[in-house]
Design a protein around this motif. Structure first.
Motif, PDB file in Angstrom:
ATOM      1  N   ARG A 125      72.855 -17.784  43.704  1.00  0.00           N
ATOM      2  CA  ARG A 125      73.079 -17.243  44.703  1.00  0.00           C
ATOM      3  C   ARG A 125      74.355 -16.049  44.739  1.00  0.00           C
ATOM      4  O   ARG A 125      74.638 -15.383  45.404  1.00  0.00           O
ATOM      5  CB  ARG A 125      72.919 -18.182  45.701  1.00  0.00           C
ATOM      6  CG  ARG A 125      71.586 -18.300  46.552  1.00  0.00           C
ATOM      7  CD  ARG A 125      71.049 -17.019  47.466  1.00  0.00           C
ATOM      8  NE  ARG A 125      69.587 -17.104  47.310  1.00  0.00           N
ATOM      9  CZ  ARG A 125      68.091 -15.456  47.157  1.00  0.00           C
ATOM     10  NH1 ARG A 125      69.067 -15.365  46.903  1.00  0.00           N
ATOM     11  NH2 ARG A 125      67.580 -16.666  48.100  1.00  0.00           N
ATOM     12  N   ALA A 126      75.416 -16.697  44.235  1.00  0.00           N
ATOM     13  CA  ALA A 126      76.673 -16.078  44.024  1.00  0.00           C
ATOM     14  C   ALA A 126      77.016 -14.372  43.571  1.00  0.00           C
ATOM     15  O   ALA A 126      77.544 -14.144  43.556  1.00  0.00           O
ATOM     16  CB  ALA A 126      77.744 -17.052  43.403  1.00  0.00           C
ATOM     17  N   GLY A 127      76.208 -14.409  42.576  1.00  0.00           N
ATOM     18  CA  GLY A 127      76.091 -13.176  41.927  1.00  0.00           C
ATOM     19  C   GLY A 127      75.132 -11.802  42.571  1.00  0.00           C
ATOM     20  O   GLY A 127      75.367 -11.094  43.338  1.00  0.00           O
ATOM     21  N   ILE A 128      73.974 -13.070  43.633  1.00  0.00           N
ATOM     22  CA  ILE A 128      72.830 -11.478  43.447  1.00  0.00           C
ATOM     23  C   ILE A 128      72.964 -11.572  45.117  1.00  0.00           C
ATOM     24  O   ILE A 128      72.061 -10.824  45.662  1.00  0.00           O
ATOM     25  CB  ILE A 128      71.415 -12.008  43.399  1.00  0.00           C
ATOM     26  CG1 ILE A 128      71.395 -13.471  43.792  1.00  0.00           C
ATOM     27  CG2 ILE A 128      71.601 -11.946  42.229  1.00  0.00           C
ATOM     28  CD1 ILE A 128      69.421 -13.617  43.283  1.00  0.00           C
ATOM     29  N   GLY A 129      73.781 -12.757  45.705  1.00  0.00           N
ATOM     30  CA  GLY A 129      73.445 -12.732  47.254  1.00  0.00           C
ATOM     31  C   GLY A 129      72.911 -13.083  47.702  1.00  0.00           C
ATOM     32  O   GLY A 129      72.046 -13.540  47.315  1.00  0.00           O
ATOM     33  N   PRO A 130      73.109 -13.216  49.515  1.00  0.00           N
ATOM     34  CA  PRO A 130      71.958 -14.954  49.806  1.00  0.00           C
ATOM     35  C   PRO A 130      70.282 -14.855  50.472  1.00  0.00           C
ATOM     36  O   PRO A 130      69.580 -15.610  50.828  1.00  0.00           O
ATOM     37  CB  PRO A 130      72.669 -14.752  50.963  1.00  0.00           C
ATOM     38  CG  PRO A 130      73.359 -13.579  51.709  1.00  0.00           C
ATOM     39  CD  PRO A 130      73.713 -13.298  49.877  1.00  0.00           C
ATOM     40  N   THR A 131      70.432 -13.108  50.031  1.00  0.00           N
ATOM     41  CA  THR A 131      68.634 -12.772  51.398  1.00  0.00           C
ATOM     42  C   THR A 131      67.757 -11.763  49.809  1.00  0.00           C
ATOM     43  O   THR A 131      66.865 -11.755  50.161  1.00  0.00           O
ATOM     44  CB  THR A 131      69.332 -11.524  51.770  1.00  0.00           C
ATOM     45  OG1 THR A 131      69.849 -10.497  51.075  1.00  0.00           O
ATOM     46  CG2 THR A 131      70.066 -12.241  52.923  1.00  0.00           C
ATOM     47  N   HIS A 132      68.159 -11.082  48.457  1.00  0.00           N
ATOM     48  CA  HIS A 132      67.323 -11.393  47.035  1.00  0.00           C
ATOM     49  C   HIS A 132      66.695 -12.096  47.343  1.00  0.00           C
ATOM     50  O   HIS A 132      66.661 -13.381  47.003  1.00  0.00           O
ATOM     51  CB  HIS A 132      67.958 -10.939  45.639  1.00  0.00           C
ATOM     52  CG  HIS A 132      66.615 -10.039  45.474  1.00  0.00           C
ATOM     53  ND1 HIS A 132      67.005  -8.257  45.657  1.00  0.00           N
ATOM     54  CD2 HIS A 132      66.066 -11.068  44.549  1.00  0.00           C
ATOM     55  CE1 HIS A 132      66.577  -7.925  44.297  1.00  0.00           C
ATOM     56  NE2 HIS A 132      65.539  -9.137  43.875  1.00  0.00           N
ATOM     57  N   PRO A 133      64.932 -11.929  47.540  1.00  0.00           N
ATOM     58  CA  PRO A 133      64.243 -12.644  47.036  1.00  0.00           C
ATOM     59  C   PRO A 133      64.084 -13.575  45.743  1.00  0.00           C
ATOM     60  O   PRO A 133      64.458 -13.034  44.437  1.00  0.00           O
ATOM     61  CB  PRO A 133      63.146 -12.125  47.260  1.00  0.00           C
ATOM     62  CG  PRO A 133      63.169 -11.089  47.930  1.00  0.00           C
ATOM     63  CD  PRO A 133      64.118 -10.387  47.886  1.00  0.00           C
ATOM     64  N   LEU A 134      64.472 -15.545  46.125  1.00  0.00           N
ATOM     65  CA  LEU A 134      64.750 -15.767  44.340  1.00  0.00           C
ATOM     66  C   LEU A 134      63.557 -17.095  45.046  1.00  0.00           C
ATOM     67  O   LEU A 134      62.989 -17.805  45.914  1.00  0.00           O
ATOM     68  CB  LEU A 134      65.678 -16.533  44.463  1.00  0.00           C
ATOM     69  CG  LEU A 134      66.479 -17.097  43.678  1.00  0.00           C
ATOM     70  CD1 LEU A 134      66.266 -16.353  42.476  1.00  0.00           C
ATOM     71  CD2 LEU A 134      67.570 -17.683  44.540  1.00  0.00           C
ATOM     72  N   ARG A 135      62.968 -17.307  43.570  1.00  0.00           N
ATOM     73  CA  ARG A 135      61.979 -18.382  43.462  1.00  0.00           C
ATOM     74  C   ARG A 135      62.007 -19.255  42.351  1.00  0.00           C
ATOM     75  O   ARG A 135      63.212 -18.731  41.280  1.00  0.00           O
ATOM     76  CB  ARG A 135      60.417 -17.268  42.970  1.00  0.00           C
ATOM     77  CG  ARG A 135      60.011 -16.243  44.136  1.00  0.00           C
ATOM     78  CD  ARG A 135      58.596 -16.119  43.974  1.00  0.00           C
ATOM     79  NE  ARG A 135      58.839 -14.421  44.847  1.00  0.00           N
ATOM     80  CZ  ARG A 135      58.105 -13.690  44.355  1.00  0.00           C
ATOM     81  NH1 ARG A 135      57.573 -13.241  43.270  1.00  0.00           N
ATOM     82  NH2 ARG A 135      57.706 -12.144  45.672  1.00  0.00           N
TER      83      ARG A 135
END
Length: 371
Positions: free
Chosen positions: A181-191
């Motif tokens: 999350r620190a790398g891609i930010g808080p909103t990019h869809p993550l599963r």
């Protein structure tokens, strides 16, 4: 119909190294070890199928599939390839289980039937190109810094969702997701996918609650599949929606999970369901129950994944696609098939049938047997 009588069946071992080890909680995968089925009819139709056996999930290997396929081939030779139900029932009569190799025969039979009908396979299955398909991209299990770097790269390459392999101790998995999350930010869809790694319901609930702050779309198979009776308790306590994967093999598993209200999502794989025949039953059950569905796979080439993509177009409840593993291969043995477009887009073939074959050069040098 004499013209569609099965005249010959060939089995091939398809072996391809991976670019780097693909690590999940069940262990590392170092190479593709698949079986390809090529089926020919008297009137010249050719159907292709592929399976990617998984020792710790469907209990099969490339060697068991190659042997069991040699039970199936002589039993189907001389039968009408268009008698899908009869041919597939014969496979079940011969041997219990063995869903992976059964799926390769099922795909080849459906390829022939769709070619005979002059339809793309998804249309033969009653589907439509009603939506654009996009695949996620999976981050292999490893140290947080490596997983972060991979996730950032996949985000920069335009994949619309990132799937992360987990299944370790709570503090390690939280550190992994925090780094990503620190790398891609808080909103990019993550599963996330634990592959049963958290084992017990209490442990899974603790990890899922600790991960609740990270805006995760869903979690696949958090506990041991044998503990499916506990999955409803996990789902009720989890801030993250739960997807059944290893615990959902066929339509009977799906019916049990739905009755138990065990999960909000189901993951359908041809290699778990024995092919299209049962996979479509799972999809219909999930759709009727209002569940969101995903279609995924194991380590199939673009041939097997193209079959999965046809399935994904057959039911509107299928919203998620996990078709990324061919991107991990060191070489591509497939001619035709779907193509990867920008942003993880899946561009489907438009001709009749499956629309994918294995290049003859690969077949010639493979271990093989013919009936």
């Amino acid at each position: 119909m004499p013209g569609t009588t099965i005249q010959s069946i060939s089995l091939y071992k398809l072996l391809v190294p991976l670019k780097e080890p693909f690590v999940i909680s069940l262990g590392p995968l170092l190479a593709v070890q698949n079986v390809v089925v090529v089926m020919r009819t008297a009137d010249g139709l050719v159907g292709y199928g592929e399976c990617s056996p998984f020792l710790t999930i469907n209990g099969e290997s490339v060697d068991t599939c190659f042997v069991v396929g040699q039970y199936f081939a002589p039993a189907l030779k001389g039968r009408d390839a268009l008698d899908l139900a009869g041919c597939l029932a014969e496979l079940d009569r011969i041997i219990y289980g063995n869903s992976s190799i059964k799926s390769a025969f099922d795909i080849a039979l459906h390829d022939i039937a769709a070619r005979h009908a002059g339809l793309p396979l998804y249309a033969f299955l009653g589907g439509h190109r009603h939506k654009a398909l996009h695949t996620d991209m999976t981050v292999s299990l490893g140290p947080p810094e490596k997983m972060q770097a991979d996730a950032v790269r996949f985000q920069q390459e335009g994949f619309p969702a990132i799937k992360v392999k987990l299944g370790g101790p709570l503090h390690e998995d939280v550190a992994r997701i925090r780094a990503i999350r620190a790398g891609i930010g808080p909103t990019h869809p993550l599963r996330i996918d634990a592959n049963q790694g958290w084992q017990t319901a209490d442990n899974a609930i603790a990890v899922l609650q600790a991960l609740g702050e990270f805006n995760i779309e869903h979690c696949e198979e958090p506990i041991l599949r044998q503990h499916f009776m506990e999955l409803s308790r996990v789902s009720a306590a989890s801030p993250i929606p739960i997807m059944a994967d290893e615990s959902c093999g066929d339509e009977h598993d799906a019916a049990r999970l739905i009755q138990l209200q065990a999960c909000q999502l189901l993951n359908i794989k041809l290699g778990k369901s024995s092919g299209f025949h049962r996979a479509r039953k799972i999809a219909r059950l999930g759709e009727a129950a209002g569940l969101t569905l995903q279609v995924g796979g194991f380590l199939e080439s673009r041939l097997g994944m193209t079959a999965a993509a046809h399935l994904a177009l057959s039911n509107p409840a299928i919203q998620h696609c996990d078709f990324d593993t061919p991107l991990m291969f060191t070489a591509d043995p497939v001619e035709g098939g779907f193509r990867y477009g920008p942003g993880g887009r899946i561009d489907m073939p438009t001709g009749p049938g499956l629309g994918a074959t294995i290049a003859e050069a690969w077949l010639r040098r493979a271990e093989q047997v013919h009936f």
